[in-house]
Structures are given as structure tokens and as C-alpha cells.
Design an enzyme around this catalytic site. Structure first.
Site, PDB file in Angstrom:
ATOM      1  N   LYS A  35       0.987  -1.376   0.253  1.00 19.64           N
ATOM      2  CA  LYS A  35      -0.506   0.028  -0.135  1.00 19.64           C
ATOM      3  C   LYS A  35       0.884   1.302   0.254  1.00 19.64           C
ATOM      4  CE  LYS A  35      -3.767   1.760   2.982  1.00 19.64           C
ATOM      5  NZ  LYS A  35      -4.267   1.625   4.115  1.00 19.64           N
ATOM      6  N   SER A 112      -8.683   0.828   3.481  1.00 19.57           N
ATOM      7  CA  SER A 112      -7.753   1.758   2.727  1.00 19.57           C
ATOM      8  C   SER A 112      -7.188   1.055   2.081  1.00 19.57           C
ATOM      9  CB  SER A 112      -7.289   2.883   3.382  1.00 19.57           C
ATOM     10  OG  SER A 112      -6.737   2.236   4.438  1.00 19.57           O
ATOM     11  N   SER A 136      -8.780  -1.644   7.223  1.00 21.60           N
ATOM     12  CA  SER A 136      -8.440  -0.768   6.299  1.00 21.60           C
ATOM     13  C   SER A 136      -7.733  -2.567   5.404  1.00 21.60           C
ATOM     14  CB  SER A 136      -7.415  -0.330   6.259  1.00 21.60           C
ATOM     15  OG  SER A 136      -8.684   1.287   6.359  1.00 21.60           O
TER      16      SER A 136
END
Length: 399
Positions: A35, A112, A136
Site C-alpha cells: 500500500k 483503505s 482497512s
């Protein structure tokens, strides 16, 4: 290895082959991504926002969690999309567009850690790292039909990862089979394992599902009864979980605002609607409210530690529904996030590990996740349990 063709808008930056001193070959041949809140030396961290990306300097050091994997022979191929500042649940980044949910293309990928989940689900890479503060990793895994582990708090180093809250932030792992996650944990030195003997079901979270999902969840759960010698309810009622969801949102939003407020107030960056509303609310949380929430978190940790035995594995729906449609209204998404926090708060506040098992083909609209949670340190036990469940549902093959 052949180049990666990003057919699902998962990647923000591709990383060329790097000269890394490999200390062992535990993960040789595996390709992974992270990420874009993880630092990689020589690359800027995007954090889902073009203004942030434009102003940040290239990282001088790679995040420790990434370096450990590279030293085990894994090949870092790129950085992946995230919701802005890691502060939302859906992967709907207004600047870069959402990654495509390969399992349910009309639905959000989740966030996320949206790009990491999308890349794994599309079989572009073998595994990926995400960051999980309040859901997330687990929510995108549920939405995209893959495995996602939020490990025991503080088991994988977060040095070099853009923070939200030091009391919640956890590095998580996505893969299409739990055995791959177990291999990653082994590289991090996480090896403890025991056999679970009692299944603990959270009745409220199961009973609050929409009827067809509830029926599917219970049918799958019946298939797993033979994995333990007994089962019993683990009582967390609506009032308790609603209170806990308030606690986690207070801690997470206070952290989000205080990490970034100086930069936001100084540079007035452009944000999308979802994160703008969240930041506005976050800025209104007082230090006193935050301190009270931290005290409540300690009480929750004691409650969970006292309420579970080492042989217990808790089971519940990862989230309360399948992934929302890409066309969902802002009000629907806000309501969805609020309901989901009643599920994701349990592991996040207790610091206990949780793995999401994808239940595919239970609903024509999309995938759905079943979560297994154990006491602190039971990370490998959970991947082993999930592997047995995987064999029952899908046989030996990866998803």
C-alpha cells in the site's frame, strides 16, 4: 518474470528490480506489493493524495516490514492505491479512481488498502501488504473475495509506514490462500501455534445480517463445526458493540487529524468528499474525548482477554454486508461504514489477530467474509484454522 499489466488500476508506482542482500530464500519467487503508505527508499509516498505526493520528499529508507520480506527473497514490484491518507473504507479515491474489484466489478474494492486487495484478487501478485487501523485490510478482503489477516497488534513493525494511530495501526497481509500468509508470518518470526478446540460465535453480528446472507453464513459455519470439539456463544450485544465502534472511531479520527493537521492547515490540500467530511469531524474531537477513549480501550482489552481462552476461536461476519455498489450515495456509504465498525472494532481495540475467510458464491451480488479471531499471539493458529476451512470449501487450490 513477465511484467505486470495493471488491468485493475491497482498500482500507483512500479518498483524496478532492486539490489537487495537476500539473507534466506524463504519467499523466493514470490512477488508482492505494498500500500502506498509504506516508505520505499528513493520513492515518494503518495498516500492517496496528489498534493501530498507533490510535496513529500523521496523516502530515504524502506519500511522495516518491507525490507524483511525482501531479505527473504520476495520481490517488491510496486506500490498500490489507497484511500486518501488511509482514512476511508471503500477505495473510492476521487483523484485516481477506484481499483477494480475483480470478483464484483460493479462494487467497491474496499479500503483503505484498496490497491493491495485488488492486485491480489486479480492474481497480479502473490501477496500484498496493507495497513489496518480500523478495518482497512479485513473489509477489502471481504469485498474482493480473498484472505486478509490483521495480525496481533505490534507483531509486524510499522516503522516507515504513514501512521494514523499508534494504538491501532497494524501491518496486514493479503493473499489468495492462508498458507501464503503463514509463510509471510514465518519470515517475520511469528511461529507460535496451537489447536483451537472451541468455536465461539457472536450471535448479534450473525443475526443482524440480511436474511439470505445470514442463511449462507450459518450453512458455511455448519461445515466448519468438525474443526473444533465444541462451540458456544461469545456475547457481545448491540449496545456494547455500538459503544466500541464509537471508541474506535474516536481514537482513529483523532489520530488521523493530529498526524496531518499541520500540513493541512498550512497547505490547504484538495480532498475528496469522503475524507473531507471525515477530517472535519476528526478536527472536532477533543483531547479529553480521546483520552477517555483510550481508557475505554484498555477496559475492552481486559474484557476480551478475560473472556477468551487460548483454545477459543471466535467467528463472526467480517462486515455486515457484501461490498456496496460503486454508484452508492455518500449517505449510504457513511451508514455502511458505521455498521461495519461494529464488526471491525473487536480485533482493532483488543489487539487480537483476525483473519478473513472469503465466502464465495453465497450471493449473486458479491463476495462475503467470515472472520476468525484468536487471542494475542494466535496468528499462525488462525492461518492454520483458515487453511482447514479453505480445504473444506475450495479444496487444495488457491482462489
Amino acid at each position: 518474470m513477465p511484467p505486470i499489466i495493471d488491468s485493475v488500476n491497482a498500482f500507483t508506482q512500479f518498483i524496478p528490480p532492486l539490489s537487495i542482500e537476500v539473507k534466506n530464500n524463504s519467499l523466493k519467487g514470490y512477488r508482492f506489493a505494498v500500500k502506498d503508505v509504506f516508505d520505499v527508499k528513493g520513492f515518494r509516498t503518495q498516500a492517496g493524495n496528489p498534493d501530498y505526493f507533490a510535496q513529500i520528499a523521496p523516502s530515504v529508507k524502506t519500511a522495516q516490514a518491507v525490507t524483511i520480506l525482501q531479505e527473504a527473497g520476495a520481490i517488491l514490484v510496486g506500490k498500490t492505491h489507497t484511500d486518501e491518507l488511509g482514512g476511508s473504507l471503500f477505495g473510492l479515491n476521487e483523484h485516481y479512481g477506484p481499483p477494480i474489484n475483480s470478483y464484483s466489478p460493479n462494487c467497491v474494492p474496499g479500503g483503505s488498502s484498496s490497491g493491495s486487495a485488488a492486485a491480489v484478487a486479480a492474481n497480479l501478485i502473490d501477496f500484498a501488504l496493507g495497513a489496518d487501523t480500523s478495518g482497512s485490510v479485513r473489509a477489502p478482503a471481504s469485498f474482493c473475495g480473498i484472505y486478509g489477516l490483521r495480525p496481533t497488534f505490534d507483531r509486524i513493525p510499522t516503522t516507515g509506514v504513514l501512521p494514523i494511530s499508534p494504538h491501532l495501526d497494524t501491518v496486514g497481509v493479503f493473499a489468495r490462500h492462508p498458507d501464503i500468509i503463514a509463510q509471510v508470518l514465518d519470515v517475520y518470526g511469528i511461529k507460535e501455534q496451537r489447536e483451537f478446540s472451541r468455536l465461539r460465535i457472536i450471535p448479534y453480528l450473525v443475526n443482524s445480517l440480511e436474511e439470505t446472507l445470514k442463511q449462507s453464513f450459518q450453512e458455511k459455519l455448519t461445515e466448519f463445526q468438525g474443526l473444533t470439539s465444541s462451540s458456544s456463544p461469545f456475547i457481545l450485544d448491540e449496545e456494547t458493540l455500538t459503544q466500541w465502534s464509537t471508541v474506535i472511531r474516536t481514537i482513529a479520527m483523532y489520530g488521523l487529524w493530529n498526524v496531518h493537521k499541520d500540513w493541512i492547515l498550512k497547505t490547504t490540500p484538495t480532498f475528496g468528499k469522503l475524507i473531507s467530511e471525515r477530517l472535519k469531524l476528526a478536527s472536532s474531537i477533543s483531547t479529553e474525548e480521546y483520552k477517555r477513549a483510550l481508557l475505554q480501550q484498555k477496559e475492552i482489552q481486559t474484557f476480551m482477554d478475560d473472556g477468551l481462552e487460548p483454545e477459543d476461536v471466535v467467528v463472526f461476519p467480517t462486515v455486515h454486508d457484501i461490498a456496496p455498489l460503486l454508484s452508492s450515495s455518500l449517505s449510504h456509504l457513511k451508514d455502511f461504514a458505521l455498521k461495519t465498525s461494529r464488526h471491525t472494532c473487536v480485533a482493532a481495540l483488543s489487539g487480537f489477530p483476525e483473519i478473513t475467510l472469503p465466502l464465495r458464491n453465497v450471493n449473486i451480488r458479491g463476495c462475503f467474509g467470515m472472520s476468525f479471531l484468536g487471542k494475542a499471539g494466535e496468528d499462525v493458529s488462525l492461518t492454520t484454522f483458515a487453511s482447514k476451512a479453505h480445504s473444506i470449501l475450495y479444496g487444495k487450490k488457491s482462489l
